[in-house]
Design a protein around this motif. Sequence first.
Motif, PDB file in Angstrom:
ATOM      1  N   GLN A   1       0.829  -1.119   0.153  1.00 10.12           N
ATOM      2  CA  GLN A   1       0.103  -0.343  -0.132  1.00 10.12           C
ATOM      3  C   GLN A   1       0.819   1.155   0.037  1.00 10.12           C
ATOM      4  O   GLN A   1       1.994   1.641   0.890  1.00 10.12           O
ATOM      5  N   LEU A   2       0.738   2.105  -1.291  1.00  9.34           N
ATOM      6  CA  LEU A   2       1.685   2.800  -1.314  1.00  9.34           C
ATOM      7  C   LEU A   2       1.472   4.153  -0.265  1.00  9.34           C
ATOM      8  O   LEU A   2       2.015   5.137   0.338  1.00  9.34           O
ATOM      9  N   THR A   3       0.207   4.258   1.025  1.00 15.08           N
ATOM     10  CA  THR A   3       0.155   5.355   1.491  1.00 15.08           C
ATOM     11  C   THR A   3       0.702   4.661   2.924  1.00 15.08           C
ATOM     12  O   THR A   3       2.022   5.510   3.853  1.00 15.08           O
ATOM     13  N   ILE A   4       1.133   3.406   3.110  1.00 18.63           N
ATOM     14  CA  ILE A   4       1.895   2.714   3.885  1.00 18.63           C
ATOM     15  C   ILE A   4       3.592   2.897   3.701  1.00 18.63           C
ATOM     16  O   ILE A   4       3.448   3.357   4.894  1.00 18.63           O
ATOM     17  N   VAL A   5       3.756   2.770   2.464  1.00 16.62           N
ATOM     18  CA  VAL A   5       5.029   3.120   1.796  1.00 16.62           C
ATOM     19  C   VAL A   5       5.665   4.488   2.428  1.00 16.62           C
ATOM     20  O   VAL A   5       6.673   5.183   3.426  1.00 16.62           O
ATOM     21  N   THR A   6       4.733   5.664   2.392  1.00 18.72           N
ATOM     22  CA  THR A   6       4.757   7.137   2.265  1.00 18.72           C
ATOM     23  C   THR A   6       4.756   7.311   4.100  1.00 18.72           C
ATOM     24  O   THR A   6       5.765   8.537   4.320  1.00 18.72           O
ATOM     25  N   GLY A   7       4.403   6.670   4.709  1.00 16.85           N
ATOM     26  CA  GLY A   7       4.455   6.919   5.919  1.00 16.85           C
ATOM     27  C   GLY A   7       5.690   6.613   6.731  1.00 16.85           C
ATOM     28  O   GLY A   7       6.182   6.982   7.692  1.00 16.85           O
ATOM     29  N   MET A   8       6.463   5.110   5.941  1.00 24.30           N
ATOM     30  CA  MET A   8       7.516   4.709   6.425  1.00 24.30           C
ATOM     31  C   MET A   8       8.581   5.653   6.180  1.00 24.30           C
ATOM     32  O   MET A   8       9.186   5.210   6.922  1.00 24.30           O
ATOM     33  N   VAL A   9       8.481   5.740   4.767  1.00 23.53           N
ATOM     34  CA  VAL A   9       9.231   6.691   4.077  1.00 23.53           C
ATOM     35  C   VAL A   9       9.326   8.018   5.353  1.00 23.53           C
ATOM     36  O   VAL A   9      10.277   7.876   5.483  1.00 23.53           O
ATOM     37  N   GLU A  10       8.922   8.354   5.567  1.00 23.86           N
ATOM     38  CA  GLU A  10       8.058   9.981   5.987  1.00 23.86           C
ATOM     39  C   GLU A  10       9.297   9.722   7.716  1.00 23.86           C
ATOM     40  O   GLU A  10       9.176  10.831   8.032  1.00 23.86           O
ATOM     41  N   ALA A  11       8.342   8.216   8.194  1.00 23.41           N
ATOM     42  CA  ALA A  11       8.955   8.107   9.323  1.00 23.41           C
ATOM     43  C   ALA A  11      10.479   7.756   9.643  1.00 23.41           C
ATOM     44  O   ALA A  11      10.446   7.629  10.881  1.00 23.41           O
ATOM     45  N   SER A  12      11.008   8.018   8.464  1.00 19.67           N
ATOM     46  CA  SER A  12      12.496   7.254   8.494  1.00 19.67           C
ATOM     47  C   SER A  12      12.702   6.001   8.784  1.00 19.67           C
ATOM     48  O   SER A  12      13.880   5.910   8.857  1.00 19.67           O
ATOM     49  N   LEU A  13      11.508   5.366   8.431  1.00 16.39           N
ATOM     50  CA  LEU A  13      11.561   3.228   8.733  1.00 16.39           C
ATOM     51  C   LEU A  13      12.093   2.999   7.290  1.00 16.39           C
ATOM     52  O   LEU A  13      12.541   1.785   7.447  1.00 16.39           O
TER      53      LEU A  13
ATOM     54  N   HIS B   1       1.691   9.726  -5.140  1.00 15.86           N
ATOM     55  CA  HIS B   1       1.845  10.168  -3.563  1.00 15.86           C
ATOM     56  C   HIS B   1       2.777  10.165  -3.021  1.00 15.86           C
ATOM     57  O   HIS B   1       2.917  10.170  -1.471  1.00 15.86           O
ATOM     58  N   PHE B   2       4.158  10.704  -3.388  1.00 18.32           N
ATOM     59  CA  PHE B   2       5.399  11.209  -2.203  1.00 18.32           C
ATOM     60  C   PHE B   2       5.649  12.578  -2.589  1.00 18.32           C
ATOM     61  O   PHE B   2       6.894  12.671  -1.993  1.00 18.32           O
ATOM     62  N   GLU B   3       4.420  13.200  -3.278  1.00 17.12           N
ATOM     63  CA  GLU B   3       4.833  14.828  -3.317  1.00 17.12           C
ATOM     64  C   GLU B   3       4.444  15.067  -2.355  1.00 17.12           C
ATOM     65  O   GLU B   3       3.133  15.798  -2.237  1.00 17.12           O
TER      66      GLU B   3
END
Length: 93
Positions: A22-34, A46-48
């Motif tokens: 799920q791209l929303t989960i991926v986006t959140g994980m990248v934003e959280a430095s995971l 999705h990543f803008e």
Amino acid sequence: MRQVLDAALHPPQTNTLLEVDQLTIVTGMVEASLGTSVGPALTLFHFERKSLVIRPLAIANLTRKIYMVLRQEGSLSVAAQALHDLIVFRMKD
């Protein structure tokens, strides 16, 4: 994307611990430095976000245009840094 990246970086040199679809989960994980993400142009909207940066990847033997998404600021996790370094190293080949 995973199969495309694995083929481009053959032989695979990563040890994936977590993979999500799920791209929303991926986006959140990248934003959280995971971690970081690699994706095709079709998914980039999705990543803008101001907190993220999108960089094109030019890997030898890869015909599809793909991009790496990572945080704009701050350091990467050890695993994310390892993937980033591997891709950057292989781009030089």
